[in-house]
Design an enzyme around this catalytic site. Structure first.
Site, PDB file in Angstrom:
ATOM      1  N   THR A  61       0.774  -1.254   0.000  1.00 54.28           N
ATOM      2  CA  THR A  61       0.000   0.000   0.000  1.00 54.28           C
ATOM      3  C   THR A  61       0.805   1.304   0.000  1.00 54.28           C
ATOM      4  O   THR A  61       1.863   1.387   0.616  1.00 54.28           O
ATOM      5  CB  THR A  61      -0.970   0.002   1.206  1.00 54.28           C
ATOM      6  OG1 THR A  61      -1.679  -1.224   1.236  1.00 54.28           O
ATOM      7  CG2 THR A  61      -1.968   1.132   1.140  1.00 54.28           C
ATOM      8  N   ARG A  80     -11.590 -10.191  -2.741  1.00 54.20           N
ATOM      9  CA  ARG A  80     -11.324  -9.676  -1.374  1.00 54.20           C
ATOM     10  C   ARG A  80     -11.039  -8.172  -1.431  1.00 54.20           C
ATOM     11  O   ARG A  80     -10.274  -7.699  -2.258  1.00 54.20           O
ATOM     12  CB  ARG A  80     -10.132 -10.415  -0.775  1.00 54.20           C
ATOM     13  CG  ARG A  80      -9.693  -9.907   0.611  1.00 54.20           C
ATOM     14  CD  ARG A  80      -8.572  -8.877   0.518  1.00 54.20           C
ATOM     15  NE  ARG A  80      -7.954  -8.581   1.805  1.00 54.20           N
ATOM     16  CZ  ARG A  80      -7.078  -7.602   1.988  1.00 54.20           C
ATOM     17  NH1 ARG A  80      -6.718  -6.826   0.986  1.00 54.20           N
ATOM     18  NH2 ARG A  80      -6.551  -7.405   3.175  1.00 54.20           N
ATOM     19  N   VAL A  81     -11.673  -7.426  -0.544  1.00 47.67           N
ATOM     20  CA  VAL A  81     -11.416  -5.994  -0.437  1.00 47.67           C
ATOM     21  C   VAL A  81     -10.819  -5.730   0.933  1.00 47.67           C
ATOM     22  O   VAL A  81     -11.340  -6.212   1.942  1.00 47.67           O
ATOM     23  CB  VAL A  81     -12.720  -5.181  -0.626  1.00 47.67           C
ATOM     24  CG1 VAL A  81     -12.462  -3.697  -0.422  1.00 47.67           C
ATOM     25  CG2 VAL A  81     -13.304  -5.434  -2.012  1.00 47.67           C
ATOM     26  N   THR A  87      -1.707   1.803   6.279  1.00 57.21           N
ATOM     27  CA  THR A  87      -1.125   0.659   5.579  1.00 57.21           C
ATOM     28  C   THR A  87      -0.999  -0.477   6.590  1.00 57.21           C
ATOM     29  O   THR A  87      -0.888  -0.234   7.789  1.00 57.21           O
ATOM     30  CB  THR A  87       0.258   1.008   4.981  1.00 57.21           C
ATOM     31  OG1 THR A  87       0.933  -0.202   4.640  1.00 57.21           O
ATOM     32  CG2 THR A  87       1.143   1.776   5.953  1.00 57.21           C
ATOM     33  N   HIS A 120      -2.149  -4.753   7.699  1.00 58.13           N
ATOM     34  CA  HIS A 120      -3.082  -5.876   7.524  1.00 58.13           C
ATOM     35  C   HIS A 120      -4.522  -5.355   7.433  1.00 58.13           C
ATOM     36  O   HIS A 120      -5.108  -4.917   8.429  1.00 58.13           O
ATOM     37  CB  HIS A 120      -2.928  -6.855   8.692  1.00 58.13           C
ATOM     38  CG  HIS A 120      -3.834  -8.029   8.589  1.00 58.13           C
ATOM     39  ND1 HIS A 120      -4.589  -8.489   9.635  1.00 58.13           N
ATOM     40  CD2 HIS A 120      -4.117  -8.835   7.534  1.00 58.13           C
ATOM     41  CE1 HIS A 120      -5.296  -9.539   9.251  1.00 58.13           C
ATOM     42  NE2 HIS A 120      -5.023  -9.772   7.977  1.00 58.13           N
TER      43      HIS A 120
HETATM   44  N1  GLY Z   1      -3.641  -2.614   3.611  1.00 62.06           N
HETATM   45  C1  GLY Z   1      -3.949  -3.115   2.353  1.00 62.06           C
HETATM   46  C2  GLY Z   1      -4.749  -4.319   2.350  1.00 62.06           C
HETATM   47  O1  GLY Z   1      -4.811  -5.038   3.341  1.00 62.06           O
HETATM   48  O2  GLY Z   1      -5.352  -4.584   1.342  1.00 62.06           O
END
Ligand code: GLY
Length: 299
Positions: free
Chosen positions: A167, A195-196, A218, A220
Site C-alpha cells: 500500500t 477480497r477488499v 497501511t 493488515h
Molecule cells: N492494507 C492493504 C490491504 O490489506 O489490502
C-alpha cells in the site's frame, strides 16, 4: 501554510529506493501546494507518482491475488466537504487513485467496485493497460514463494523478516487549510479473488476532516478495518485537543495490535499543519515536507 506526508507501505523491504520514491512524490506534491493547488490535487499527484513506481504495491507493482491477477483498491477523501470517492477490485488501469477521484467528483456515489468501476473508467476515457504491464517480477516471486494468504500476512506484517510490501498513501493540507487523504493498494498477495481490504473504506484505510486532520493507513487490511484505524487515529487526536499527533497514531496502532493482533502503519497531517507517522511493523518508507518547508524521510 502547506504540508504533506506520504508512505510506501508498512513492511517495506526495498527500503532505500522506496524512501527515495517517497521523497520525490512528497516534493512534487509540495511544490503544487506552494503554487496554490488544492490538497486533493496534491494527494492525487503524490499517490499517482507512487502508483507509477513499480517498487510499490499499488498501480504498477501491485501484488497478485490467489488467481495470479491484479485487483486494486483506492480511496481519496476531502476534509472540507467530508466527501470521498473509492474503487475496489479494479483491473487494467494505471492509477486507481484518479478513478477514485472521478467517483467523488463525477458521480453521486462514494464507491464503485469490480466490473462497474472498470466500466466507469472506460466511460471516463481512462486508458486501459495490459494487465501484464502492472505485474512485476517481485509480485510473481511473492505469489510463488507464499503458498497461502495467512503465510503472507505472517511474513509480511508479523515477523522481523518483513518480506513483501504493502500500500501507498498521502495526506496534505493546502494554503486554505483544506485537508485531503488518499490511499491506494494492490492489497496483499494471495488474497481471495474479490477480497477488499481497508484501503478503499472510509475511516479504515483513510479519512480527512478539516476540523481535525487526515490519515492514510497501511498494514493488515482486515485488522485495520476491524478497528476503523484511520477514524480511531483522528478521534484519538481530537481527544488530545489536536496535539500529539504521533501519540494518537501510536495509541491507535497499539490498540489494533492488542485487540486484533494486526500490525500496520499510519501517517497524519493535523489541522495545525503538523505531520506525523508511526508503524508497528519493522519498517515503513515515508517522506514529508513540513509546514516550514523541510523535507524529512525515513524507514
Ligand atoms: N492494507 C492493504 C490491504 O490489506 O489490502
Amino acid at each position: 501554510m502547506a504540508a504533506i506526508i506520504v508512505h510506501a507501505g508498512a513492511a517495506a523491504h526495498k527500503t532505500v529506493l522506496q524512501r527515495e520514491g517517497c521523497e520525490k512524490a512528497a516534493q512534487e506534491a509540495y511544490k503544487l501546494l506552494t503554487e496554490g493547488k488544492s490538497a486533493l490535487d496534491a494527494v492525487e499527484v503524490a499517490v499517482c507518482a507512487l502508483e507509477d513506481n513499480p517498487l510499490m504495491d499499488a498501480g504498477h507493482g501491485s501484488v497478485l491475488n490467489a488467481a495470479g491477477e491484479v485487483e486494486m483498491d483506492a480511496m481519496i477523501a476531502d476534509g472540507s466537504s467530508l466527501n470521498y470517492g473509492s474503487v475496489a477490485g479494479v483491473r487494467n488501469i494505471s492509477n486507481p487513485i484518479s478513478l477514485a477521484r472521478m467517483v467523488m467528483d463525477d458521480t453521486p456515489h462514494v464507491m464503485l467496485i469490480g466490473e462497474g468501476a472498470n466500466l466507469f473508467a472506460k466511460e471516463k476515457g481512462v486508458p486501459e493497460v495490459d494487465p501484464d504491464e502492472l505485474v512485476t517480477a517481485e509480485a510473481k516471486e511473492a505469489y510463488q514463494t507464499f503458498k497461502q494468504y495467512s503465510s503472507v500476512v505472517d511474513n509480511v506484517f508479523n515477523t522481523d523478516d518483513n518480506l513483501g510490501h504493502d500500500t501507498v498513501g498521502a495526506v496534505a493540507i493546502d494554503l486554505h487549510g483544506n485537508i485531503a487523504a488518499g490511499t491506494s493498494t494492490g492489497g496483499i498477495s494471495l488474497k481471495r479473488v474479490g477480497r477488499v481490504g481497508d484501503s478503499p473504506l472510509i475511516g479504515c484505510g483513510g479519512v480527512a476532516d478539516n476540523g481535525v486532520g487526515g490519515v492514510s493507513c497501511t498494514g493488515h487490511g482486515e485488522s485495520i478495518a476491524k478497528v476503523l484505524l484511520a477514524q480511531r487515529s483522528l478521534s484519538t487526536l481530537q481527544a488530545k485537543n489536536g496535539v500529539d499527533a504521533e501519540g494518537a497514531l501510536r495509541e491507535s496502532l497499539e490498540y489494533m495490535l492488542e485487540r486484533v493482533g494486526g500490525r500496520g502503519g499510519t501517517i497524519m497531517v493535523t489541522k495545525n499543519g503538523d505531520v506525523a507517522k508511526h508503524y508497528t511493523t519493522r519498517r515503513m518508507a515515508w517522506a514529508s515536507v513540513s509546514k516550514t518547508g523541510q523535507l524529512d524521510s525515513g524507514l
